[in-house]
Design a protein around this motif. Structure first.
Motif, PDB file in Angstrom:
ATOM      1  N   PHE A 111       0.849  -1.293   0.003  1.00  0.00           N
ATOM      2  CA  PHE A 111       0.002  -0.037   0.044  1.00  0.00           C
ATOM      3  C   PHE A 111       0.833   1.211   0.083  1.00  0.00           C
ATOM      4  O   PHE A 111       0.451   2.255  -0.543  1.00  0.00           O
ATOM      5  N   ARG A 112       1.942   1.113   0.788  1.00  0.00           N
ATOM      6  CA  ARG A 112       2.836   2.241   0.877  1.00  0.00           C
ATOM      7  C   ARG A 112       3.434   2.564  -0.724  1.00  0.00           C
ATOM      8  O   ARG A 112       3.640   3.788  -1.096  1.00  0.00           O
ATOM      9  N   TRP A 113       3.653   1.571  -1.401  1.00  0.00           N
ATOM     10  CA  TRP A 113       3.991   1.982  -2.982  1.00  0.00           C
ATOM     11  C   TRP A 113       2.913   2.370  -3.759  1.00  0.00           C
ATOM     12  O   TRP A 113       2.935   3.008  -4.587  1.00  0.00           O
ATOM     13  N   ALA A 114       1.670   1.841  -3.388  1.00  0.00           N
ATOM     14  CA  ALA A 114       0.539   1.987  -4.189  1.00  0.00           C
ATOM     15  C   ALA A 114       0.171   3.684  -4.127  1.00  0.00           C
ATOM     16  O   ALA A 114      -0.411   3.954  -4.885  1.00  0.00           O
ATOM     17  N   ARG A 115       0.407   4.074  -2.969  1.00  0.00           N
ATOM     18  CA  ARG A 115      -0.168   5.555  -2.658  1.00  0.00           C
ATOM     19  C   ARG A 115       0.580   6.477  -3.452  1.00  0.00           C
ATOM     20  O   ARG A 115       0.257   7.412  -3.609  1.00  0.00           O
TER      21      ARG A 115
END
Length: 357
Positions: free
Chosen positions: A65-69
């Motif tokens: 999720f950190r990458w997706a944000r």
């Protein structure tokens, strides 16, 4: 700093605390919800095993999720959905194995759809975990934006106060240097030398004090005496000053250089206009939770309309009101009125505050 403040200041500590607390809560709620189903220790073990596997499998989601944000919104949504489904499916398989192999001792369902019954429940749970994660992240982002906006507003507010405060220095300096120049032209070198020395001391005080911070009134009075000594070199016996400062006011905090432009205004428009000179009375006292300060002269007076002087191009008194507005918002009073029997009186009311020990 409190324990809760330290918790929320660290993203790592906050994540692991909420992550662990969330899965512990899942285990407790699941056990309470299935209490009538089975109360044996083996069932408690299965619940703890399922909670632990959920705790373990959702950790990678944080980094996904950190990458997706940081990606395009559509790519972020697709990534989040696929990641949630993959983790939910894997967790459902683990829960099935725990239930069939440990609790049921090798049981296998005959109907094929029974292999997927846990997937929906798992997907709901992982979806809730993801929703809480993004909710907290968005909340933190909004809080950070608010803090940045507040910081920018505070810096602008402080810059405004400093501008108002330092605006007085050139105004006063011009008048004093003009007086020194006049003394030199009149060959009054001793008077000019005294004036330069006192001007140096006064400006040192003026520049050494942070315009944002307030100073004790006693310290401000000392600076005013320096200023008035400078003016007395110009006016000699034509300037009389009366001081009436209550001892309880000495430690009261006031904006630095708040009274000087009022006194300067009185000297310019009252004392200098009177052939025999005049008098300035400076008063300070407390009233309840307020500090009251008065500066009054016995000059020829002035036109006052709606509590304001009708003079043009004046910056001193307008400057004071703006500074008080910036420092105290609405918790102050600033009035200009006729003095009796003649002259102008300026009154200031601010909260009575003293420096912490």
């Amino acid at each position: 700093m409190s324990r809760w403040q330290r918790l929320f200041d660290s993203n790592e500590r906050l994540f692991w605390t909420l992550h662990s607390a969330g899965w512990a809560g899942f285990a407790i709620i699941y056990y309470i919800g299935s209490f009538l189903h089975d109360v044996r220790s083996i069932w408690v073990f299965i619940i703890l095993l399922n909670a632990y596997s959920g705790w373990l499998l959702t950790i990678p989601l944080r980094y996904v999720f950190r990458w997706a944000r940081r990606q395009h919104p559509l790519k972020m949504v697709i990534t989040v959905i696929l990641a949630c489904y993959a983790v939910a499916l894997l967790w459902a398989v683990v829960k099935n194995i725990n239930y069939w192999e440990i609790y049921k001792h090798g049981y296998r369902p005959e109907a094929w759809y029974m292999y997927f019954t846990n997937t929906i429940n798992s997907l709901i749970m992982v979806g809730c975990w993801s929703g809480v994660y993004f909710g907290i992240k968005n909340f933190q982002m909004l809080q950070k934006e608010k803090q940045n906006a507040l910081k920018a507003s505070t810096m602008a507010h402080q810059a405004h106060i400093k501008m108002l405060r330092y605006q007085l220095n050139p105004h006063f300096l011009f008048n004093t240097l003009n007086a020194i120049s006049t003394l030199i032209l009149l060959k009054e070198n001793n008077s000019a030398e005294k004036m330069v020395s006192r001007l140096s001391d006064f400006l040192r005080y003026s520049l050494d004090n942070d315009p944002i911070k307030r100073v004790p009134l006693g310290q401000e009075i000392k600076a005013l005496r320096l200023y008035l000594e400078i003016e007395k070199v110009r006016f000699d016996d034509r300037l009389e000053v009366l001081w009436d400062i209550d001892e309880t006011c000495e430690s009261a905090l006031v904006p630095s250089m708040i009274l000087q432009p009022i006194i300067e205004n009185s000297i310019k428009h009252a004392i200098s206009k009177m052939e025999q000179g005049g008098r300035i009375a400076i008063t300070a006292r407390t009233f309840g939770n307020d500090l009251l300060m008065d500066v009054a002269d016995n000059g020829p007076g002035a036109d006052i309309k709606n509590g304001q002087l009708s003079r043009e191009h004046g910056v001193g008194l307008v400057n004071i009101k703006e500074r008080l507005q910036s420092l105290y918002n609405r918790n102050f009073a600033f009035s200009i009125e006729h003095n009796q029997p003649s002259g102008v009186r300026v009154r200031i009311r601010i909260p009575y505050e003293v420096k912490d020990a």
